[in-house]
Design a protein around this motif. Structure first.
Motif, PDB file in Angstrom:
ATOM      1  N   ILE A  28      -5.764 -47.733  36.506  1.00  0.00           N
ATOM      2  CA  ILE A  28      -4.485 -48.104  35.899  1.00  0.00           C
ATOM      3  C   ILE A  28      -3.338 -47.465  36.678  1.00  0.00           C
ATOM      4  O   ILE A  28      -2.340 -48.107  37.018  1.00  0.00           O
ATOM      5  CB  ILE A  28      -4.448 -47.664  34.412  1.00  0.00           C
ATOM      6  CG1 ILE A  28      -5.320 -48.582  33.567  1.00  0.00           C
ATOM      7  CG2 ILE A  28      -3.013 -47.666  33.879  1.00  0.00           C
ATOM      8  CD1 ILE A  28      -5.519 -48.101  32.129  1.00  0.00           C
ATOM      9  N   LYS A  29      -3.475 -46.171  36.982  1.00  0.00           N
ATOM     10  CA  LYS A  29      -2.410 -45.447  37.684  1.00  0.00           C
ATOM     11  C   LYS A  29      -2.269 -45.905  39.134  1.00  0.00           C
ATOM     12  O   LYS A  29      -1.144 -46.042  39.649  1.00  0.00           O
ATOM     13  CB  LYS A  29      -2.682 -43.940  37.629  1.00  0.00           C
ATOM     14  CG  LYS A  29      -2.484 -43.339  36.246  1.00  0.00           C
ATOM     15  CD  LYS A  29      -2.624 -41.835  36.246  1.00  0.00           C
ATOM     16  CE  LYS A  29      -4.058 -41.380  36.205  1.00  0.00           C
ATOM     17  NZ  LYS A  29      -4.183 -39.911  35.978  1.00  0.00           N
ATOM     18  N   GLU A  43       5.690 -45.577  34.430  1.00  0.00           N
ATOM     19  CA  GLU A  43       4.268 -45.275  34.528  1.00  0.00           C
ATOM     20  C   GLU A  43       3.529 -45.909  33.349  1.00  0.00           C
ATOM     21  O   GLU A  43       3.934 -45.774  32.193  1.00  0.00           O
ATOM     22  CB  GLU A  43       4.060 -43.764  34.585  1.00  0.00           C
ATOM     23  CG  GLU A  43       4.657 -43.164  35.862  1.00  0.00           C
ATOM     24  CD  GLU A  43       4.506 -41.658  35.933  1.00  0.00           C
ATOM     25  OE1 GLU A  43       3.424 -41.147  35.588  1.00  0.00           O
ATOM     26  OE2 GLU A  43       5.476 -40.990  36.329  1.00  0.00           O
ATOM     27  N   ASP A  66      -8.184 -39.383  37.481  1.00  0.00           N
ATOM     28  CA  ASP A  66      -8.182 -39.006  36.074  1.00  0.00           C
ATOM     29  C   ASP A  66      -9.383 -38.099  35.885  1.00  0.00           C
ATOM     30  O   ASP A  66     -10.475 -38.373  36.392  1.00  0.00           O
ATOM     31  CB  ASP A  66      -8.273 -40.227  35.167  1.00  0.00           C
ATOM     32  CG  ASP A  66      -7.998 -39.867  33.715  1.00  0.00           C
ATOM     33  OD1 ASP A  66      -6.982 -39.188  33.463  1.00  0.00           O
ATOM     34  OD2 ASP A  66      -8.782 -40.258  32.829  1.00  0.00           O
ATOM     35  N   GLU A 123      -2.060 -44.571  29.953  1.00  0.00           N
ATOM     36  CA  GLU A 123      -3.476 -44.456  30.306  1.00  0.00           C
ATOM     37  C   GLU A 123      -4.317 -44.784  29.072  1.00  0.00           C
ATOM     38  O   GLU A 123      -4.682 -43.911  28.298  1.00  0.00           O
ATOM     39  CB  GLU A 123      -3.771 -43.050  30.819  1.00  0.00           C
ATOM     40  CG  GLU A 123      -3.019 -42.717  32.098  1.00  0.00           C
ATOM     41  CD  GLU A 123      -3.159 -41.253  32.477  1.00  0.00           C
ATOM     42  OE1 GLU A 123      -4.224 -40.659  32.205  1.00  0.00           O
ATOM     43  OE2 GLU A 123      -2.196 -40.692  33.024  1.00  0.00           O
ATOM     44  N   THR A 124      -4.619 -46.068  28.914  1.00  0.00           N
ATOM     45  CA  THR A 124      -5.310 -46.533  27.714  1.00  0.00           C
ATOM     46  C   THR A 124      -6.781 -46.838  27.955  1.00  0.00           C
ATOM     47  O   THR A 124      -7.463 -47.387  27.089  1.00  0.00           O
ATOM     48  CB  THR A 124      -4.628 -47.804  27.187  1.00  0.00           C
ATOM     49  OG1 THR A 124      -4.588 -48.783  28.246  1.00  0.00           O
ATOM     50  CG2 THR A 124      -3.204 -47.511  26.731  1.00  0.00           C
ATOM     51  N   ASN A 146      -8.765 -45.265  33.765  1.00  0.00           N
ATOM     52  CA  ASN A 146      -7.435 -44.655  33.810  1.00  0.00           C
ATOM     53  C   ASN A 146      -6.960 -44.401  35.233  1.00  0.00           C
ATOM     54  O   ASN A 146      -5.776 -44.566  35.550  1.00  0.00           O
ATOM     55  CB  ASN A 146      -7.425 -43.352  33.007  1.00  0.00           C
ATOM     56  CG  ASN A 146      -7.398 -43.588  31.510  1.00  0.00           C
ATOM     57  OD1 ASN A 146      -6.894 -44.610  31.050  1.00  0.00           O
ATOM     58  ND2 ASN A 146      -7.940 -42.665  30.752  1.00  0.00           N
TER      59      ASN A 146
END
Length: 204
Positions: free
Chosen positions: A56-57, A42, A73, A45-46, A53
């Motif tokens: 990103i996921k 995974e 998020d 989450e930056t 975020n």
């Protein structure tokens, strides 16, 4: 039947999405969670925003599994703290997921803020990414006020400190609402409802 991966191991999120699909009359999607696919790395989450975020996921889920992926998020945005804790909500106290410490710190930080300036919003960004690369990102907000002490045993996170503005809540905290009431009002429920047109096209 197309599968939709929800980038979460929280069974409640899968159930919540299924309720949204059922309410919209969408029955051509099989909702699955991370526990039903091969484990993959995974991505941290930056992102600077909830939308960043969530994307990103969702992108990581598509790349790892080849399935359409939905990720969210969410967190709390407090007016008197210029929108913080924001994307840092889960680790505001320095320890990820320590609800008690996070709540205690928040109360301490706004202890001298008068009631009329304790406005806040729960925010949820949901990102849906499909294998073709198409991306849909939506946002839901739930306005309310930060209480001076926690109330209620339902929910998690900052729920005991958040009193929704909605009349139906009648002054109760989010942690004093039933699961059904919270689903109907919440930031995540609002965001998921805004994904219905995209989810319908995925089912078709």
């Amino acid at each position: 039947m197309p599968k939709l991966l929800v980038a979460s191991r929280n069974a409640k999120k899968l159930v919540e999405l299924q309720r949204v699909l059922d309410a919209a009359g969408i029955d051509g999607i099989e909702v699955i969670g991370l526990d039903t696919v091969d484990e993959y790395r995974e991505v941290p989450e930056t992102g600077a925003t909830f939308e960043d975020n969530a994307l990103i996921k969702a992108v990581a889920g598509v790349e790892a599994t080849g399935l359409a992926c939905l990720a969210d998020d969410s967190g709390l945005s407090v007016d008197a703290l210029n929108g913080m804790p924001g994307v840092l909500s889960a680790r505001w106290s320095g320890r990820h997921g320590d609800d008690q410490a996070n709540n205690d710190l928040l109360l301490a930080q706004i202890s001298d803020v008068p009631d009329e300036r304790r406005g806040a919003a729960f925010v949820s960004a949901c990102a849906l990414v499909v294998p073709s690369g198409e991306r849909t990102v939506v946002r839901g907000e739930w306005r309310g006020t930060i209480l001076r002490e926690p109330r209620g045993a339902n929910g998690f996170g900052y729920d005991p400190l958040f009193a929704p503005d909605d009349a139906v809540a009648q002054g109760r905290s989010s942690a004093e609402l039933s699961a059904q009431e919270k689903d109907a009002l919440s930031h995540r429920g609002t965001a998921l409802a805004r994904l219905v047109p995209t989810l319908r096209s995925l089912a078709d």
